[in-house]
Design a protein around this motif. Structure first.
Motif, PDB file in Angstrom:
ATOM      1  N   PRO A 148       5.740  10.830   8.155  1.00 35.42           N
ATOM      2  CA  PRO A 148       6.520   9.594   8.032  1.00 35.42           C
ATOM      3  C   PRO A 148       6.864   9.046   9.413  1.00 35.42           C
ATOM      4  O   PRO A 148       7.165   9.801  10.341  1.00 35.42           O
ATOM      5  CB  PRO A 148       7.760  10.039   7.274  1.00 35.42           C
ATOM      6  N   ASN A 149       6.766   7.748   9.518  1.00 33.71           N
ATOM      7  CA  ASN A 149       7.093   7.031  10.742  1.00 33.71           C
ATOM      8  C   ASN A 149       6.147   7.292  11.899  1.00 33.71           C
ATOM      9  O   ASN A 149       6.417   6.928  13.023  1.00 33.71           O
ATOM     10  CB  ASN A 149       8.518   7.348  11.211  1.00 33.71           C
ATOM     11  N   GLN A 150       5.072   7.910  11.608  1.00 34.92           N
ATOM     12  CA  GLN A 150       4.109   8.183  12.674  1.00 34.92           C
ATOM     13  C   GLN A 150       2.989   7.154  12.623  1.00 34.92           C
ATOM     14  O   GLN A 150       2.652   6.640  11.553  1.00 34.92           O
ATOM     15  CB  GLN A 150       3.530   9.577  12.482  1.00 34.92           C
ATOM     16  N   LEU A 189      -2.956   2.952  11.934  1.00 36.89           N
ATOM     17  CA  LEU A 189      -2.391   3.328  10.642  1.00 36.89           C
ATOM     18  C   LEU A 189      -0.962   3.796  10.870  1.00 36.89           C
ATOM     19  O   LEU A 189      -0.715   4.665  11.715  1.00 36.89           O
ATOM     20  CB  LEU A 189      -3.179   4.468  10.008  1.00 36.89           C
ATOM     21  N   THR A 190      -0.030   3.226  10.124  1.00 40.40           N
ATOM     22  CA  THR A 190       1.360   3.653  10.267  1.00 40.40           C
ATOM     23  C   THR A 190       1.860   4.111   8.911  1.00 40.40           C
ATOM     24  O   THR A 190       1.638   3.436   7.902  1.00 40.40           O
ATOM     25  CB  THR A 190       2.227   2.491  10.773  1.00 40.40           C
ATOM     26  N   ASN A 191       2.509   5.232   8.916  1.00 44.22           N
ATOM     27  CA  ASN A 191       3.057   5.758   7.676  1.00 44.22           C
ATOM     28  C   ASN A 191       4.506   5.303   7.554  1.00 44.22           C
ATOM     29  O   ASN A 191       5.391   5.771   8.262  1.00 44.22           O
ATOM     30  CB  ASN A 191       2.959   7.287   7.705  1.00 44.22           C
ATOM     31  N   LYS A 192       4.763   4.366   6.680  1.00 44.78           N
ATOM     32  CA  LYS A 192       6.130   3.898   6.503  1.00 44.78           C
ATOM     33  C   LYS A 192       6.728   4.442   5.213  1.00 44.78           C
ATOM     34  O   LYS A 192       7.720   3.926   4.691  1.00 44.78           O
ATOM     35  CB  LYS A 192       6.159   2.369   6.509  1.00 44.78           C
ATOM     36  N   ALA A 219       0.825  -1.213   0.000  1.00 44.52           N
ATOM     37  CA  ALA A 219       0.000   0.000   0.000  1.00 44.52           C
ATOM     38  C   ALA A 219       0.854   1.255   0.000  1.00 44.52           C
ATOM     39  O   ALA A 219       0.555   2.211   0.716  1.00 44.52           O
ATOM     40  CB  ALA A 219      -0.931  -0.026   1.194  1.00 44.52           C
ATOM     41  N   LYS A 220       1.882   1.207  -0.765  1.00 43.42           N
ATOM     42  CA  LYS A 220       2.742   2.383  -0.925  1.00 43.42           C
ATOM     43  C   LYS A 220       3.092   3.019   0.410  1.00 43.42           C
ATOM     44  O   LYS A 220       2.969   4.232   0.621  1.00 43.42           O
ATOM     45  CB  LYS A 220       2.069   3.407  -1.847  1.00 43.42           C
ATOM     46  N   GLY A 221       3.459   2.183   1.346  1.00 51.07           N
ATOM     47  CA  GLY A 221       3.964   2.700   2.606  1.00 51.07           C
ATOM     48  C   GLY A 221       2.943   2.816   3.727  1.00 51.07           C
ATOM     49  O   GLY A 221       3.294   3.084   4.867  1.00 51.07           O
ATOM     50  N   LEU A 222       1.669   2.592   3.437  1.00 50.86           N
ATOM     51  CA  LEU A 222       0.674   2.667   4.510  1.00 50.86           C
ATOM     52  C   LEU A 222       0.462   1.272   5.081  1.00 50.86           C
ATOM     53  O   LEU A 222       0.137   0.341   4.355  1.00 50.86           O
ATOM     54  CB  LEU A 222      -0.654   3.199   3.958  1.00 50.86           C
ATOM     55  N   GLU A 223       0.682   1.163   6.379  1.00 53.23           N
ATOM     56  CA  GLU A 223       0.433  -0.130   6.991  1.00 53.23           C
ATOM     57  C   GLU A 223      -0.795  -0.025   7.888  1.00 53.23           C
ATOM     58  O   GLU A 223      -0.916   0.906   8.672  1.00 53.23           O
ATOM     59  CB  GLU A 223       1.636  -0.573   7.830  1.00 53.23           C
TER      60      GLU A 223
END
Lengths: 948, 344
Positions: free
Chosen positions: A789-791, A744-747, A722-726
């Motif tokens: 990012p990373n939040q 929701l984590t923004n990777k 998911a393009k960085g969304l976990e």
């Protein structure tokens, strides 16, 4: 010489006296005695003690005496089954009598005697009577099959009576056809799955022929039956309509309304371009208008139906507004219904007339009616934009009358008008304010307070006005208190400098001095919001509100379509589908199948639903009103915070804190006193929802305190897909509300914003009826800040079960789409079925027994639960916290048997027997349910709950 | 279907109960009493009342509540129509329908109710048929029955019950054969303060009293049948014939019956001289000592105009076929106020 002599009593004791007379040798005396017995029966006296004496009079060639004895038998046979058997011989003999009247009488009476022993003897005579040469006997026998089915359905099927009954639909006599249809319909009602009324073009043709010749009552049954038929194409639909239309001129209003139902339904299939379509529309108006000249009780039912019809096809009655004008001596229930229809028919073309009428009604004497009339003016304003101004001025005129309840009602509707047409009519606020003191009803006070708060910047003395309410704060109703709290916070956000003291005062009143949890919660939320981030507070509290529209008064279209199919029935009177208040209709199995408000209705009194909102326990915990609180509860405030929260922002704090910006910017350096957490008893904090419970550091307790088992969060959508969304998540159920807890984590390396979520729809198929779960988000996905990012942000998304439905494999599959500023992502997850187990799933013992018996054995499913070394108590309490209730417990040969019930949100009951053997780690689960396809998932739920 | 019937007087006593299926405890009426208490006036008691296990459907006539108990989904209009039919039948049988009369004839009432419904299904509701099954009480018959020991229950299957004309019995005989028709039009209207008409409509009926020997087949034609476009017919009227020829063709029931009812929203009143508009004046006087009415009372007007149907409807001719004798024929017209209300 009148029958009233039969009521006179003698000193010796009535029963004694009657007994002697019944055994008299004189025929005439006997008959008189039986008449006395019947007379006592009609006033509800218990004369069952005379049973043997009355039955002795049965063998007679005097028809009147025979009939009287039969009347007695029907009432009391059930209480004296052994005695009733004495009557059987006479019945059987009478069924062979040369006089058809006597044959019919015997078979008819026999069917009314609800004693098993007698029904056995009934079969042979009934079979003969169903094929009798005399149509009068056949038609009576047809009804008898329905009676027998009510007593012993299995017997009727085994004996093949249903097939004979179906054959009678082709009988040469229309009265027999009508009764056969009526009997089959009644049987079909208790067995919705049985394909009894197998309608095809041939049988439809027979019914249409019989329709012209049978009695008015028969016509009703036939029309109701026709309405269930699905024509194969528009030509067939039209030809049926053509043959049904003459019924619109029948003198019996029930025939007319049933015909209207058929036409309204089949019209759907006709093309609007068809000439016939227009003709039909024109033909429908006069009979509907005629119904309004009938007796008031008939008018009432007609009006409830017309209400549906004008919503579905407004064109039919759009020129008939005047017939709905209220006559001053109409009963109140007719007046109120007429008023409702007047508003539905109101349009630009007739609004002047309507308003003139409404104004007239507002000066009548009946308070309920006057109130509704005032409200109607407000609804007109909202519905017909061009009339808004005239409506407002009419309302102002009414306010000038100073009639207390008129003024209050007017203020309530003006509030709605403000919400529909913002910044248009605020000039009237001054007039409204003049009446502030006369308002003594909570709704009106709350409306006025809302107006003052909403337009605080335009009212010079808004603070004084609100302050005046604050004096008696604790005497106000909750509605007013909540509104006052919100209004003062609004005022503060608009004019912070002058009102700081006021807001402090209301916050402390709400949070410290009140024992109302709703009020305290809202107070804390505001307090915390104001002390952490006033800018966000402004955004939330002063957010633009969605406009209201007349749509809110309309019945939701799918429900409306369903109700159109039920024109003329109780469902149409209550504007609820029959599934919402009756199922089956068989005495014991009265269950509610409420598709919308499943969690708040109790099984014991499903019929209370139509009268209004059932008394649920929730309102105390989850406030329904208030535009703010709902939104705020969805916010997960992140990890537990102990101690008074201060105006600090930290990255982990989650969405709210990220907005930044301190209180200082608003009120120039004054520090807020943070809310004292100690004031809240811990046990009250628990059921509020994740956001607040976190606030009071109760996270660990929540699951076991009041909610169902919650599985640990699992990763549903990995970042690489998911393009960085976990996204990871789980499902919870707490005091009636289901939610999806998401993390929701923004990777990725870029900021994510604009989150939204949508579900694909889900359902299961069940016995010809749709078992719907229809999980859907109850609120939008609230991510209040961009996700850096990373939040990580935690969100609890409330779910409702009213979503639309689509078949899913497996049935607890949930397909989810999540959108953000980057893309749309899809994933699917299986939700545990136990989140759909509602809180009132405990079945009463008797009902449990009856239902268990009633569900066919082929619906039973058995499962083994291995490695579960729990004793009965532990298992029972564990299951109970997930809304699986133990109805009864038994110990059989050293094994503990738990009998349990649970109810799904769509009203489906599941009954369970859990067998636990001490020392054996496996237990056996037997499940019975009318929708057997859920069993597998219920079993999985059991396993999950018991093993965690 | 209809489960039970309770008859309740205005002081809240249940004075008759009848059950067509199992016996339902009269305590179910408590829900009715609650509703009755809530409604300030008897007329305002809602006709449909839900209770936990039943529905109560009621009509209020002659100061009596007729409360039907139902348990399953049944068309409420069917139940209410039926209840009205019960009241009509009682009236037909006993001349008046009142608590004392019902109590005086309780056994006949019970027998009649039993004939009207079977298992909650209507069985015989035509008064012709009912009267063949259960004879209405007359003083003479009561005396004769007492002396001879004969009964008032017919022991033969009613002749009309299954014929194509269930509303008429066979073997009717009269020495004087007569057929009378009354065209009665009621005007419902609301007139506002200024005297202008807010709504006005005509509710018209043609009531018949037909006493003809044998099986007469009648046709009734109108001078201006076009006026009738919203009509409800007695089941005896042949609808097809009406549709194609605008002629009422029927085999009449024996005795009194309503042949048709109709409804008109607008009609022609003829020429009015605009210079000299017709006006009606009335005065309202209050009785001495009567309390002052509300500020703007609505006035209910009553009036009758003999020998005129205000809509202009006129019967052309009545013909009889199928029988040889010459009947007396008569037609009367009348216009009267229905709910005619004047706001002040």
């Amino acid at each position: 010489m009148t029958d009233s002599k039969y009521f006179t009593t003698t000193k010796k004791g009535e029963i004694f006296e009657l007994k002697a007379e019944l055994n008299s040798d004189k025929k005439e005396k006997k008959k008189e005695a039986v008449k006395k017995v019947i007379a006592s029966m009609t006033v509800g006296k218990d004369v069952s003690a005379l049973f043997p004496d009355v039955v002795n009079c049965m063998q007679t060639d005097n028809l009147e005496l025979k009939k009287l004895v039969y009347l007695y038998l029907m009432n009391y046979a059930k209480s004296q089954p052994d005695m009733a058997i004495m009557a059987v011989n006479t019945f059987v003999k009478d069924c062979e009598d040369p006089n058809p009247l006597i044959r019919a009488l015997a078979v008819r009476t026999m069917g009314c005697i609800r004693v098993d022993k007698i029904t056995e003897y009934l079969c042979e005579p009934l079979r003969k009577c169903l094929k009798d040469e005399d149509p009068y006997v056949r038609k009576t026998a047809a009804v008898c099959v329905a009676k027998l089915h009510d007593i012993n359905a299995q017997l009727v099927e085994d004996q093949g009576f249903l097939d004979t009954l179906k054959d009678l639909i082709s009988d040469s006599n229309p009265m027999v056809v009508a009764n056969a249809v009526a009997a089959l319909s009644e049987i079909a009602e208790s067995h919705p799955s049985s394909n009894l009324l197998d309608l095809n073009p041939q049988s439809i043709n027979k019914l249409l022929t019989a329709l012209n010749e049978c009695t008015e009552w028969g016509q009703i049954f036939i029309l109701d039956c026709l309405a269930n038929y699905m024509p194969k194409d528009d030509r067939e639909a039209q030809s049926i309509c053509e043959r049904v239309t003459p019924r619109l001129s029948h003198a019996n209003s029930a025939v007319v309304l049933s015909a209207v139902k058929v036409l309204m339904k089949f019209m759907e299939m006709l093309s609007k371009d068809l000439d016939y379509y227009g003709t039909l529309l024109k033909k429908l108006a006069p009979p509907l208008v005629t119904l309004l000249s009938a007796e008031p009780e008939l008018q009432y039912v007609a009006l409830r139906n017309i209400n549906l019809i004008v919503q579905k096809r407004p064109e039919i009655l759009k020129h008939e507004m005047k017939v709905f004008f209220v006559k001053y001596n109409d009963p109140i229930y007719v007046k109120l219904e007429k008023l409702d229809i007047m508003i539905r028919l109101a349009s630009q073309a007739n609004i002047a007339q309507v308003l003139a009428e409404l104004k007239e009604y507002a000066t009548e004497v009946d308070v309920d009616f006057v109130r509704k009339a005032v409200r109607a003016i407000g609804r007109c304003a909202i519905k017909v934009e061009q009339s808004a101004e005239r409506c407002v001025s009419t309302l102002l005129d009414l306010i000038q009358t100073k009639v207390n309840y008129v003024v209050q009602e007017a203020i309530v509707v003006i509030k709605d008008i403000f919400r529909k047409y913002p910044n248009k009519y605020e000039s009237v606020i001054a007039t409204l304010c003049e009446n502030l003191d006369s308002l003594d009803e909570p709704e009106a006070r709350a409306a006025m307070i809302w107006i003052v708060g909403e337009y605080a910047e335009r009212i010079d003395n808004a603070d004084e006005l609100l302050e005046s309410f604050l004096e008696g704060f604790h005497d106000e109703s909750t509605q007013v208190q909540l509104q006052l709290l919100t209004a003062i916070v609004k005022l503060f956000l608009k004019k912070p400098t002058e009102t700081q003291e006021l807001v402090q005062q209301v916050l402390s009143l709400a949070t410290q001095d009140s024992d109302n949890p709703d009020l305290r919660d809202r107070g804390y939320i505001y307090w915390r919001l104001l002390s952490t981030d006033p800018v966000a507070a402004k955004e939330v509290v002063l957010a633009e509100k969605p406009l209201i529209s007349e749509e809110t008064d309309l019945i939701e279209p799918t429900l409306l379509d369903e109700l159109i199919c039920y024109i003329g029935t109780l469902a149409s009177v209550y504007h609820k589908p029959p599934s919402a208040f009756v199922e089956g209709g068989r005495g014991v199995v009265h269950k509610s199948l409420p598709p919308r408000t499943a969690s708040s209705e109790s099984a014991e009194s499903p019929e209370t639903a139509p009268t209004g909102a059932p008394p649920g326990e929730q309102p105390d915990v989850i406030p329904a009103q208030g535009d703010l609180l709902g939104d705020l509860l969805n916010l997960d405030l992140g990890p537990p915070v102990s101690g008074p929260p201060l105006a600090t922002s930290s990255v982990q704090m989650g969405a709210v804190d990220l907005l930044g910006g301190g209180l200082d910017s608003l009120i120039g350096g004054t520090n807020f006193v943070a809310p004292p957490t100690a004031a809240v008893p811990a046990n009250l904090g628990a059921p509020i929802g994740s956001g607040l419970s976190d606030l009071f550091d109760l996270t660990s307790g929540v699951g076991t305190l009041s909610g169902s088992y919650v599985a640990p969060k699992a990763v549903w959508l990995p970042a690489m897909k998911a393009k960085g969304l976990e996204i990871s998540g789980t499902f919870t159920r707490q005091v009636g509300s289901i939610s999806m807890d998401l993390q929701l984590t923004n990777k990725a390396l870029q900021v994510m914003t604009d989150f939204a979520i949508q579900f694909n729809r889900n359902r299961v198929q069940n016995m010809g009826r749709l078992a719907r779960f229809g999980l859907a988000p109850a609120a939008p996905l609230q991510v209040h800040a961009p996700l850096s990012p990373n939040q990580t942000v935690e969100i609890s998304l409330p779910l409702s079960t009213v979503g639309s439905v689509m078949k899913m494999e497996p049935l607890n599959n949930l397909q989810v789409a999540v959108k953000n500023n980057i893309d749309v992502f899809y994933f699917s997850t299986l939700y545990p079925l136990h989140i759909l187990f509602v809180e009132d799933g405990k079945m009463d013992r008797q009902m449990f027994l009856a239902t268990w018996k009633d569900i066919p054995n082929e619906n039973e499913a058995q499962f083994q639960i291995r490695d579960c070394p729990l004793n009965a108590e532990a298992a029972s309490s564990k299951l109970q916290s997930s809304n699986i209730f133990t109805v009864a417990k038994r110990n059989v040969e050293g094994q503990d048997m738990l009998y349990q019930s649970l109810k799904l949100t769509n009203g489906i009951w599941v009954l369970a027997e859990l067998r636990i053997q001490p020392g054996n780690p496996s237990c056996t689960l037997s499940l019975k349910c009318r929708a057997p396809e859920v069993s597998q998932h219920v079993y999985q739920a059991y396993e999950t709950i018991l093993k965690n | 279907m209809i489960h039970s019937l309770f008859l309740i007087n205005s002081s809240g006593d249940i004075f008759l109960e009848k059950h067509w299926k199992s016996v339902v405890s009269r305590s179910v009426c408590d829900y009715f009493f609650e509703a009755q208490e809530r409604a300030t006036e008897a007329e305002n008691v809602p006709p449909v009342i839900p209770t936990p296990h039943h529905y109560l459907l009621s009509v209020y006539r002659h100061k009596i509540f007729f409360v039907a108990v139902i348990q399953t989904e049944v068309p409420p209009l069917f139940v209410i129509e039926f209840l009205h039919r019960v009241v009509d039948t009682f009236q037909d049988y006993f001349g008046v329908c009142s608590e004392p009369v019902i109590k005086d004839n309780v056994v006949v009432v019970y027998e009649v109710l039993e004939e009207m419904l079977d298992n909650g299904f209507p069985l015989a509701t035509e008064s012709n048929i009912l009267k063949e099954l259960i004879k209405p009480p007359t003083i003479l018959r009561t005396v004769v029955n007492t002396i001879t020991g004969s009964t008032n229950v017919g022991d033969q299957l009613p002749t009309g019950q299954l014929s194509v004309v269930p509303w008429r019995r066979t073997g009717v005989k009269y020495t004087n054969n007569e057929a009378y028709f009354d065209v009665i039009e009621e005007i419902d209207a609301i007139i506002d303060k200024s005297g202008s008409t807010i709504t006005a409509e005509i509710q018209g009926v043609i009531d018949a009293c037909v006493k003809l020997t044998g099986m007469p087949d009648l046709t009734l034609s109108f001078m201006n049948p076009r006026l009738l476009d919203d009509v409800s017919f007695h089941p005896c009227v042949r609808f097809k014939r009406w549709e194609s020829e605008r002629i009422l063709s029927f085999i009449p029931p024996d005795g009194n019956f309503r042949l048709l009812s109709y409804h008109m929203l607008s009609w022609d009143v003829g020429k009015i001289n605009p210079q000299k508009l017709p006006s009606l004046k009335g005065t309202m006087s209050l009785q001495a000592g009567a309390s002052k009415p509300d500020e703007n009372p609505t006035i209910n007007l009553q009036f009758k105009i003999q020998q005129l149907a205000i809509s202009g409807l006129k019967v052309n001719r009545l013909d009889m076929y199928g029988e040889k004798y010459k009947p007396f024929k008569g037609i009367k017209y009348m216009t009267k106020a229905g709910k005619f209300q004047v706001r002040t």
